[in-house]
Motif scaffolding. Structure first.
Motif, PDB file in Angstrom:
ATOM      1  N   TYR B 306      46.774  27.475 -70.986  1.00 39.63           N
ATOM      2  CA  TYR B 306      46.970  28.456 -69.898  1.00 39.63           C
ATOM      3  C   TYR B 306      48.409  28.424 -69.451  1.00 39.63           C
ATOM      4  O   TYR B 306      49.065  29.445 -69.293  1.00 39.63           O
ATOM      5  CB  TYR B 306      46.151  28.079 -68.661  1.00 39.63           C
ATOM      6  CG  TYR B 306      44.680  28.326 -68.756  1.00 39.63           C
ATOM      7  CD1 TYR B 306      44.144  29.141 -69.736  1.00 39.63           C
ATOM      8  CD2 TYR B 306      43.825  27.745 -67.812  1.00 39.63           C
ATOM      9  CE1 TYR B 306      42.792  29.344 -69.786  1.00 39.63           C
ATOM     10  CE2 TYR B 306      42.472  27.946 -67.861  1.00 39.63           C
ATOM     11  CZ  TYR B 306      41.954  28.752 -68.847  1.00 39.63           C
ATOM     12  OH  TYR B 306      40.625  28.943 -68.892  1.00 39.63           O
ATOM     13  N   ALA B 307      48.876  27.207 -69.215  1.00 37.23           N
ATOM     14  CA  ALA B 307      50.221  27.046 -68.690  1.00 37.23           C
ATOM     15  C   ALA B 307      51.245  27.620 -69.667  1.00 37.23           C
ATOM     16  O   ALA B 307      52.276  28.146 -69.260  1.00 37.23           O
ATOM     17  CB  ALA B 307      50.497  25.569 -68.435  1.00 37.23           C
ATOM     18  N   LEU B 308      50.954  27.514 -70.928  1.00 34.41           N
ATOM     19  CA  LEU B 308      51.874  28.043 -71.926  1.00 34.41           C
ATOM     20  C   LEU B 308      51.885  29.557 -71.932  1.00 34.41           C
ATOM     21  O   LEU B 308      52.936  30.182 -71.934  1.00 34.41           O
ATOM     22  CB  LEU B 308      51.461  27.547 -73.312  1.00 34.41           C
ATOM     23  CG  LEU B 308      52.038  26.209 -73.750  1.00 34.41           C
ATOM     24  CD1 LEU B 308      51.482  25.819 -75.110  1.00 34.41           C
ATOM     25  CD2 LEU B 308      53.560  26.300 -73.796  1.00 34.41           C
ATOM     26  N   VAL B 309      50.679  30.149 -71.973  1.00 40.03           N
ATOM     27  CA  VAL B 309      50.637  31.606 -72.071  1.00 40.03           C
ATOM     28  C   VAL B 309      50.882  32.280 -70.738  1.00 40.03           C
ATOM     29  O   VAL B 309      51.262  33.433 -70.686  1.00 40.03           O
ATOM     30  CB  VAL B 309      49.313  32.131 -72.673  1.00 40.03           C
ATOM     31  CG1 VAL B 309      49.178  31.713 -74.119  1.00 40.03           C
ATOM     32  CG2 VAL B 309      48.136  31.680 -71.844  1.00 40.03           C
ATOM     33  N   ASP B 310      50.684  31.583 -69.664  1.00 42.58           N
ATOM     34  CA  ASP B 310      50.864  32.197 -68.356  1.00 42.58           C
ATOM     35  C   ASP B 310      51.643  31.264 -67.437  1.00 42.58           C
ATOM     36  O   ASP B 310      51.095  30.335 -66.891  1.00 42.58           O
ATOM     37  CB  ASP B 310      49.495  32.496 -67.751  1.00 42.58           C
ATOM     38  CG  ASP B 310      49.638  33.248 -66.437  1.00 42.58           C
ATOM     39  OD1 ASP B 310      50.787  33.387 -65.973  1.00 42.58           O
ATOM     40  OD2 ASP B 310      48.608  33.678 -65.902  1.00 42.58           O
ATOM     41  N   PRO B 311      52.891  31.547 -67.278  1.00 41.37           N
ATOM     42  CA  PRO B 311      53.743  30.653 -66.469  1.00 41.37           C
ATOM     43  C   PRO B 311      53.280  30.562 -65.015  1.00 41.37           C
ATOM     44  O   PRO B 311      53.673  29.631 -64.307  1.00 41.37           O
ATOM     45  CB  PRO B 311      55.122  31.300 -66.556  1.00 41.37           C
ATOM     46  CG  PRO B 311      55.021  32.402 -67.535  1.00 41.37           C
ATOM     47  CD  PRO B 311      53.577  32.714 -67.767  1.00 41.37           C
ATOM     48  N   ARG B 312      52.466  31.520 -64.583  1.00 47.44           N
ATOM     49  CA  ARG B 312      52.022  31.468 -63.177  1.00 47.44           C
ATOM     50  C   ARG B 312      51.099  30.288 -62.946  1.00 47.44           C
ATOM     51  O   ARG B 312      50.953  29.802 -61.844  1.00 47.44           O
ATOM     52  CB  ARG B 312      51.282  32.749 -62.799  1.00 47.44           C
ATOM     53  CG  ARG B 312      52.181  33.946 -62.626  1.00 47.44           C
ATOM     54  CD  ARG B 312      51.350  35.187 -62.463  1.00 47.44           C
ATOM     55  NE  ARG B 312      50.382  35.316 -63.547  1.00 47.44           N
ATOM     56  CZ  ARG B 312      49.404  36.225 -63.565  1.00 47.44           C
ATOM     57  NH1 ARG B 312      49.257  37.038 -62.561  1.00 47.44           N
ATOM     58  NH2 ARG B 312      48.588  36.289 -64.580  1.00 47.44           N
ATOM     59  N   VAL B 313      50.455  29.835 -63.994  1.00 47.08           N
ATOM     60  CA  VAL B 313      49.535  28.716 -63.845  1.00 47.08           C
ATOM     61  C   VAL B 313      50.337  27.442 -63.817  1.00 47.08           C
ATOM     62  O   VAL B 313      51.078  27.129 -64.730  1.00 47.08           O
ATOM     63  CB  VAL B 313      48.540  28.675 -65.020  1.00 47.08           C
ATOM     64  CG1 VAL B 313      47.635  27.468 -64.890  1.00 47.08           C
ATOM     65  CG2 VAL B 313      47.737  29.952 -65.059  1.00 47.08           C
TER      66      VAL B 313
END
Lengths: 581, 323
Positions: B306-313
């Motif tokens: 998640y953190a990789l594909v979505d920096p908001r996480v």
């Protein structure tokens, strides 16, 4: 007492999937000659194994035979392995002291370790066994009386934990007369002992220094590299859950060498896939073809099929312990009541329609055709609802308001249990339910997980009726461990059947050494047990077996369905013919 | 991040412990033990007792459990009751076999399903989308073993093109070409099922994102459609897909019992069923443990991705701005 009767293990879990593939066609052959079917039924012809070669054909050496199975072995150490898969692999790799012949009697063949039949003393207590003097383990060590003595000793010692312990618990002492002759003394007269000598040996030179309680954990029988064998084949490779490779032992001692040079014992997870593999030619032998697929295999044309029943029978066991019934009212107290139920169940109908002919009506717990079979001395109950109704009436049963019979205010309603997952038994249960309904009895079938059924119902003797099978893998016909008072639960007499007359007959038979005198006693047993009916003896049954037509054998060496492991009887004389492929 | 990982690992240990307690207890509570399956019925009670002692089954369940944990901590998975073989000897080869089968099927289905799902979201209700729907219905509705049998009938029996079953032809173990031939049918079965799910998830997720304001904004700016899809939409759309795929990770070792049985693949799904029937407690416990471990790792990986594909996480921040 173990009498070689094992609870029949449920069929492979996934056998159900097989039912989906092939619809059954109704092209069964009607043959008027067999049994006594009700007029509306078609009787399915039973196919016995036939010779696959003519007399002028000559065997050729070489080739690989692939035997398929659905379970892997436990061990090929003869002290422990007594499951079917281990037994199969041992048939090729381990030699017997005495072999069984097609009528299930002790025999000496070129591939037996014994040189002659055992000599029994006048009092029946001493057995002298003479072994061949040229037999060798696959590592070159001679096979001697030492190995036999070691094997019997290990099996009879409780610390070993051998499942075969009861075979030799009456052995008092053993004495080596010379390297190849062993004298065995028994504690008491016990005729079945002789059949216990159909024994495969464990190598004393490998195991004699291992403490008995550590034998089971020893690598002999589990690691091919550390398992010298006594038979025509070596155990070359075991890939767990996948296959075994057995190669002909070039130094095999037997006079008759195998023609086939390699046996692959291949394990399948799914019966359907196994049968497809047979049809494709990936495997040569399938021990049990689901009846739903029989037609498809027949249609293929290249598979030899046998539908002769094997050494197992189905039974419908009454419980005689009143505590299992409401108001402590035993429904099956009356002999006539039990006989009525025997008349009411359409056994031939089940054989024809559910077993597709792979079965044969049985009236007493003896394998038909063996020396102990009482034949016509046993009472036969033909299918007749009329006779059943008459007997029930004589026994005092009267139809109640709901159409169900009743006596002294007790409805004739019971539950009968069997193991789930065995589709043939499940179907038979429905027929039984229907048959009994026709005569005013409410029988409610209930399928249970096999292990739970044994643990919670059969072993404690807590059920009303039990529908299950026995395997008669022990050649001795003694049945006291199934029907005697001393086998009350948790023994095999799960239904608390108590018949002192019968117990006395069983006892008398095992202390009679002469076989013809024993056979006469078993005639009486057959008559008494089929009149008194602890069970309704349903039928001898088996599963159809298929073999590819590239496997050749002459008539005298054809597979024998009725004896355990009989499907490879005469294997050393078989050969593979790939020319017509 | 480190603090987050440490916390997750500690949680995992606790979860694993609870799982083992519960499964050990349930297994022993189930009627019929290994002895019931193994003993010959005529055996004397004394001989049975000796057998029980040999197997350690005469002791109370909690002692048996503690022994099992003790051995496990020393890396010993135990032995089978039936023939005293170390569990690892049976287990590890089947784990590898299953991994080979499942990873090929899994990889292939992602390679096909994700691009296909994206394409379908841009051409909603187009021909390709319709086909995907049909594939999805078939994949969900067909029993895998049945589909497997049908493929066997056609390709192995009638056309005789492919092997019927197994992982290798005997004598050809280790040859890649042989393995590939044996993989084709079971992989087809498993891939179809996976594709059915993944295409639908990807498409649905993309459609949802494509309706967002920021996509409209991007388009309004005159950005190229390609860029809109891959730059702006995809990253957000992939989050739910990653979750699903992460949750599927354990099947890589757990296998598919039915498919393995039909194709006689020597894998772990099959082993599990077989061992359950035989009540081989130590093998069952090892498999349960392994699968639980994979579930935990799968979840953790999904979170990390998640953190990789979505920096908001942002992992490890309580009450942060994470979506």
């Amino acid at each position: 007492m173990k009498k070689g009767k094992g609870w029949l293990k449920p069929l492979a879990l996934l056998s159900l999937t097989g039912a989906l593939l092939v619809g059954c066609s109704s092209g069964n052959n009607a043959s008027p000659g067999t049994a006594t079917p009700a007029p509306t039924q078609k009787t399915v012809e039973q196919v016995a194994p036939q010779a696959t070669s003519t007399d002028d054909e000559k065997p050729v050496d070489g080739g690989t035979f692939t035997h398929s199975t659905t379970s892997d072995i436990v061990t090929i150490n003869p002290i422990f392995g007594n499951d079917t898969a281990s037994g199969d692999v041992m048939e090729y790799t381990q030699a017997y002291l005495y072999n069984r012949n097609p009528s299930f009697d002790l025999a000496v063949y070129p591939w037996s370790l014994a040189a002659e039949l055992p000599k029994v003393s006048e009092d029946g207590l001493t057995y002298t066994i003479k072994m061949k003097n040229n037999a060798k383990w696959s590592d070159g060590t001679p096979i001697t009386a030492e190995d036999l003595m070691f094997t019997i000793n290990a099996i009879k010692t409780p610390e070993t934990g051998s499942p075969e312990i009861t075979k030799y618990d009456k052995v008092k002492e053993m004495k080596k007369l010379d390297d190849y002759t062993l004298e065995i003394k028994l504690t008491q007269l016990y005729a079945p002992f002789a059949f216990g000598l159909m024994q495969k040996l464990a190598p004393a030179h490998v195991l004699k220094d291992v403490p008995f309680k550590e034998l089971q954990a020893h690598s002999y029988g589990k690691d091919p590299a550390k398992t010298p064998t006594s038979g025509p084949f070596k155990w070359s490779e075991w890939k767990q859950k996948e296959y075994h490779v057995l190669d002909a032992n070039p130094d095999y001692w037997g006079e008759k060498k195998p023609h086939i040079q390699k046996v692959v014992y291949k394990i399948y997870a799914d019966q359907n896939t196994q049968v497809q593999a047979l049809m494709k030619g990936d495997v040569d032998l399938v021990d049990s073809i689901p009846v739903t697929q029989l037609e498809a295999v027949k249609a293929k044309g290249t598979i030899n099929i046998s539908t002769e029943p094997g050494p197992s029978y189905e039974y419908f066991a009454f419980n005689f312990d009143k505590k299992n019934f409401p108001n402590n009212y035993g429904l099956f107290e009356g002999q006539k009541t039990r006989q009525a139920i025997a008349h009411a169940i359409n056994r031939q109908g089940i054989i024809d329609n559910i077993l597709k002919g792979t079965g044969k009506i049985m009236d007493a717990p003896f394998l038909p055709g063996t020396w102990a079979d009482p034949g016509d001395a046993a009472v036969h109950y033909e299918y007749s609802a009329e006779k059943a109704k008459q007997l029930l009436k004589e026994d005092g049963w009267v139809a109640g308001a709901d159409g169900i019979l009743a006596k002294d205010g007790n409805r004739f309603s019971f539950e009968f249990i069997f193991n789930s997952g065995n589709s043939r038994r499940e179907q038979a249960a429905v027929v039984i339910q229907q048959n009994l309904k026709e005569i005013g009895i409410e029988a409610k079938p209930k399928a249970l997980d096999f292990s739970a059924l044994v643990d919670q119902y059969a072993n404690p003797g807590k059920f009303q009726v039990l529908l299950l099978g026995w395997q008669l893998s022990d050649p001795d016909p003694d049945g006291i461990s199934t029907f005697g008072k001393k086998a009350f639960p948790p023994g095999n007499n799960a239904g608390w059947y108590d018949n002192p007359k019968l117990d006395a007959l069983w006892e008398k038979a095992v202390s009679t050494v002469k076989q013809d005198e024993r056979a006469a006693i078993y005639k009486e047993v057959g008559k008494e047990i089929s009149t008194n009916l602890p069970y309704v003896f349903m039928y001898q049954y088996g599963t159809p077996r298929g073999m590819t037509s590239r496997v050749k054998y002459k008539d005298e060496f054809k597979p024998v369905s009725m004896i355990p492991y009989g499907e490879t009887f005469g294997f050393l004389n078989w050969w593979i013919d790939d020319t017509k492929k | 991040m480190t603090e987050y990982l440490v916390r997750r690992v500690l949680q995992a240990v606790l979860v694993l412990f609870l799982i083992t307690v519960v499964s050990f207890g349930l297994m022993h509570a189930a009627p019929g033990g290994p002895l019931k399956v193994m003993l010959s019925p005529g055996m004397s009670p004394e001989a049975q007792l000796i057998q029980m002692k040999n197997m350690g089954l005469d002791q109370p369940v909690y002692i048996q459990y503690m022994k099992w944990v003790g051995n496990l901590l020393q890396g010993d998975l135990g032995h089978t009751f039936k023939n005293n073989v170390p569990v690892g000897d049976i287990l590890w080869p089947t784990v590898w076999n299953t991994f080979v089968l499942m990873s090929v099927a899994w990889g292939l289905s992602m390679l096909i399903a994700i691009p296909w799902g994206i394409y379908n979201s841009t051409k909603q209700y187009g021909l390709s989308d319709q086909i995907a729907s049909i594939v999805a219905y078939l994949g969900f509705a067909m029993p895998t073993f049945w589909f497997g049998i049908m493929l066997q009938q056609y390709f192995a029996m009638q056309l005789n093109l492919l092997p019927l079953s197994d992982m290798w032809t005997m004598g050809k173990e280790g040859q890649l070409s042989d393995l590939i031939l044996h993989l084709i049918l079971p992989v087809t079965v498993l891939t179809l099922v996976n594709i059915a799910a993944y295409v639908k998830y990807t498409r649905a997720s993309m459609l949802e994102v494509l309706e967002q304001d920021y996509i409209r904004t991007a388009r309004a700016k005159g950005m190229k459609e390609r860029r809109v899809i891959f730059r702006h939409a995809l990253r957000n759309a992939l989050i739910p897909v990653v979750t699903i795929i992460g949750l599927d990770l354990p099947t890589l070792v757990a296998g598919a019992a039915l498919t393995e049985s039909v194709f006689n693949w020597p894998g772990m799904g099959r082993l599990f069923v077989e061992m359950a029937v035989a009540r081989e407690y130590s093998v069952l416990m090892s498999i349960t443990l392994l699968i639980s471990l994979m579930v935990i790792i799968g979840n953790l990986l999904a979170d990390l991705i998640y953190a990789l594909v979505d920096p908001r996480v942002q992992l490890g921040r309580k009450g942060g701005r994470a979506a």
